[in-house]
Design an enzyme around this catalytic site. Sequence first.
Site, mmCIF file in Angstrom:
data_model
loop_
_atom_site.group_PDB
_atom_site.id
_atom_site.type_symbol
_atom_site.label_atom_id
_atom_site.label_comp_id
_atom_site.label_asym_id
_atom_site.label_seq_id
_atom_site.Cartn_x
_atom_site.Cartn_y
_atom_site.Cartn_z
ATOM 1 N N LEU A 281 5.416 -47.246 -6.325
ATOM 2 C CA LEU A 281 5.823 -45.641 -6.324
ATOM 3 C C LEU A 281 5.877 -45.165 -7.490
ATOM 4 O O LEU A 281 6.014 -45.552 -8.734
ATOM 5 C CB LEU A 281 7.341 -45.580 -6.010
ATOM 6 C CG LEU A 281 7.722 -44.026 -5.617
ATOM 7 C CD1 LEU A 281 7.215 -43.595 -4.350
ATOM 8 C CD2 LEU A 281 9.492 -43.993 -5.586
ATOM 9 N N TYR B 275 11.346 -39.003 1.898
ATOM 10 C CA TYR B 275 12.366 -38.537 1.231
ATOM 11 C C TYR B 275 12.327 -38.456 -0.351
ATOM 12 O O TYR B 275 11.569 -38.738 -0.973
ATOM 13 C CB TYR B 275 13.729 -39.496 1.443
ATOM 14 C CG TYR B 275 13.692 -40.911 0.625
ATOM 15 C CD1 TYR B 275 12.596 -41.687 1.141
ATOM 16 C CD2 TYR B 275 14.678 -41.029 -0.296
ATOM 17 C CE1 TYR B 275 12.943 -43.132 0.292
ATOM 18 C CE2 TYR B 275 14.592 -42.215 -0.970
ATOM 19 C CZ TYR B 275 13.688 -43.096 -0.479
ATOM 20 O OH TYR B 275 13.943 -44.242 -1.333
ATOM 21 N N HIS C 37 5.540 -43.542 20.080
ATOM 22 C CA HIS C 37 4.792 -43.758 18.742
ATOM 23 C C HIS C 37 3.753 -42.657 18.352
ATOM 24 O O HIS C 37 3.351 -42.382 17.189
ATOM 25 C CB HIS C 37 3.956 -45.122 18.946
ATOM 26 C CG HIS C 37 4.764 -46.345 18.671
ATOM 27 N ND1 HIS C 37 6.247 -46.298 18.907
ATOM 28 C CD2 HIS C 37 4.329 -47.574 18.013
ATOM 29 C CE1 HIS C 37 6.379 -47.746 18.740
ATOM 30 N NE2 HIS C 37 5.707 -48.288 18.131
ATOM 31 N N GLU D 145 7.005 -53.624 -8.900
ATOM 32 C CA GLU D 145 8.219 -52.775 -9.236
ATOM 33 C C GLU D 145 9.457 -53.413 -8.490
ATOM 34 O O GLU D 145 9.286 -54.522 -8.246
ATOM 35 C CB GLU D 145 7.947 -51.299 -8.712
ATOM 36 C CG GLU D 145 7.832 -51.483 -6.973
ATOM 37 C CD GLU D 145 7.767 -50.032 -6.514
ATOM 38 O OE1 GLU D 145 7.990 -48.970 -7.147
ATOM 39 O OE2 GLU D 145 7.417 -49.778 -5.383
ATOM 40 N N ARG E 159 11.287 -40.800 22.121
ATOM 41 C CA ARG E 159 10.910 -41.771 21.645
ATOM 42 C C ARG E 159 9.463 -42.067 22.110
ATOM 43 O O ARG E 159 9.179 -42.258 23.187
ATOM 44 C CB ARG E 159 11.713 -43.021 21.666
ATOM 45 C CG ARG E 159 11.242 -44.292 20.960
ATOM 46 C CD ARG E 159 11.895 -45.432 21.036
ATOM 47 N NE ARG E 159 11.328 -46.729 20.280
ATOM 48 C CZ ARG E 159 10.149 -47.376 20.621
ATOM 49 N NH1 ARG E 159 9.685 -47.152 21.873
ATOM 50 N NH2 ARG E 159 9.649 -48.103 19.953
ATOM 51 N N LYS F 111 6.977 -42.114 -0.422
ATOM 52 C CA LYS F 111 8.438 -42.419 -0.500
ATOM 53 C C LYS F 111 9.043 -42.270 0.698
ATOM 54 O O LYS F 111 9.376 -41.226 1.211
ATOM 55 C CB LYS F 111 8.948 -41.515 -1.364
ATOM 56 C CG LYS F 111 10.236 -41.944 -1.889
ATOM 57 C CD LYS F 111 10.688 -41.105 -3.330
ATOM 58 C CE LYS F 111 12.230 -41.410 -3.571
ATOM 59 N NZ LYS F 111 12.582 -42.713 -3.744
ATOM 60 N N ARG G 231 6.012 -34.516 -5.250
ATOM 61 C CA ARG G 231 5.676 -36.022 -4.878
ATOM 62 C C ARG G 231 6.218 -35.774 -3.236
ATOM 63 O O ARG G 231 5.603 -36.634 -2.414
ATOM 64 C CB ARG G 231 6.665 -36.950 -5.308
ATOM 65 C CG ARG G 231 6.419 -38.218 -4.830
ATOM 66 C CD ARG G 231 7.299 -39.288 -5.775
ATOM 67 N NE ARG G 231 8.729 -39.210 -5.466
ATOM 68 C CZ ARG G 231 9.504 -39.714 -6.261
ATOM 69 N NH1 ARG G 231 9.172 -40.880 -7.146
ATOM 70 N NH2 ARG G 231 10.848 -39.541 -6.364
HETATM 71 N N1 PDD Z 1 14.500 -45.053 -5.619
HETATM 72 N N2 PDD Z 1 10.215 -47.411 -7.068
HETATM 73 C C1 PDD Z 1 11.164 -47.526 -5.692
HETATM 74 C C2 PDD Z 1 10.620 -48.385 -4.335
HETATM 75 C C3 PDD Z 1 11.971 -46.621 -5.327
HETATM 76 O O1 PDD Z 1 12.755 -46.448 -4.505
HETATM 77 C C4 PDD Z 1 12.470 -45.703 -6.514
HETATM 78 C C5 PDD Z 1 13.612 -44.395 -6.606
HETATM 79 C C6 PDD Z 1 11.607 -45.721 -7.754
HETATM 80 C C7 PDD Z 1 11.898 -44.831 -8.917
HETATM 81 O O2 PDD Z 1 11.438 -43.639 -8.704
HETATM 82 P P1 PDD Z 1 12.139 -42.279 -9.193
HETATM 83 O O3 PDD Z 1 12.092 -42.431 -10.782
HETATM 84 O O4 PDD Z 1 11.334 -41.266 -8.655
HETATM 85 O O5 PDD Z 1 13.605 -42.150 -8.841
HETATM 86 C C8 PDD Z 1 10.688 -46.606 -8.030
HETATM 87 C C9 PDD Z 1 15.542 -43.900 -5.257
HETATM 88 C C10 PDD Z 1 16.207 -43.320 -6.601
HETATM 89 C C11 PDD Z 1 16.377 -44.315 -4.149
HETATM 90 O O6 PDD Z 1 15.705 -44.668 -3.135
HETATM 91 O O7 PDD Z 1 17.673 -44.117 -4.256
#
Ligand code: PDD
Length: 253
Positions: free
Chosen positions: A170, A2, A71, A146, A69, A114, A21
Amino acid sequence: VYEVIRVYGGRAFLLPEHLDRLARSAGGIRLEVPMETGPLASAVEDLIARGRLDCGMVYLQLTRGRAPRNHVFPRARPTLLFYLRELPPPPPTGGEAVRLLSVADERWRNCWIKSIALLPNVLAKNRAVEAGCDEAVFIEEGRVSECSASNFFAVAKGTLITAPAGEKVLGGITRAAILEEARRLGVKVEERSPGEAEARAADELFIASTTREISHVVGWDGKPAGGGRCGPLTRRLHKSLRRRIESAQARRR
Ligand code: PDD
């Protein structure tokens, strides 16, 4: 997989970076984005225009599609969806004041993807909120990676320190924009995971994401942190990021 993309002044901010990304994340799970980048970017911008969204976000999600469903990857048509949501702009300089809670990092080693599989992030975030904090910060082997939904930055003696994107971090789009701004301003940048003790003693701390922009950290595990206020470099970097947002809006009108 996403993406969450910010909309300012009716335009998607850093859209090419988000779509790059998305393609990398999809590649990481052997899924193909079913649309070329150009038409997808136009479709996103069209939706923003049709929805008359001024300030908000686009949530975009790509899954393997509808199938029984199993895997084993299905032979289905991938489902690509995106929708809009209105959001107020974050407070201008230094953003929200946030408190962090340390949580052990139980995530997999592909955090650069992501993925919508966010269970460890969701559990961590809820522990933080239940403890009266705003964000969970992941610690592994004494190092800070993070946060549950944002990247983590420390400032020590004028140097900006943030963990490199990869196994446990990320590659945040906001993170990349901040690092570019920092380098442009001549700020020394170190891409390495700060030690926990080092980060707790840092002069300034902040977190960053698409929805937050920058939020300065004032507390960590119930103690003051980041000097307990929004520090001068945090303020400078946020001002610089805001200028970039404003010039992107002006350019694309
Ligand atoms: N989250 N690290 C993680 C684990 C994240 O889920 C996010 C973003 C970031 C920052 O990435 P970016 O600058 O590209 O938004 C870092 C989004 C905003 C969310 O899941 O809502």
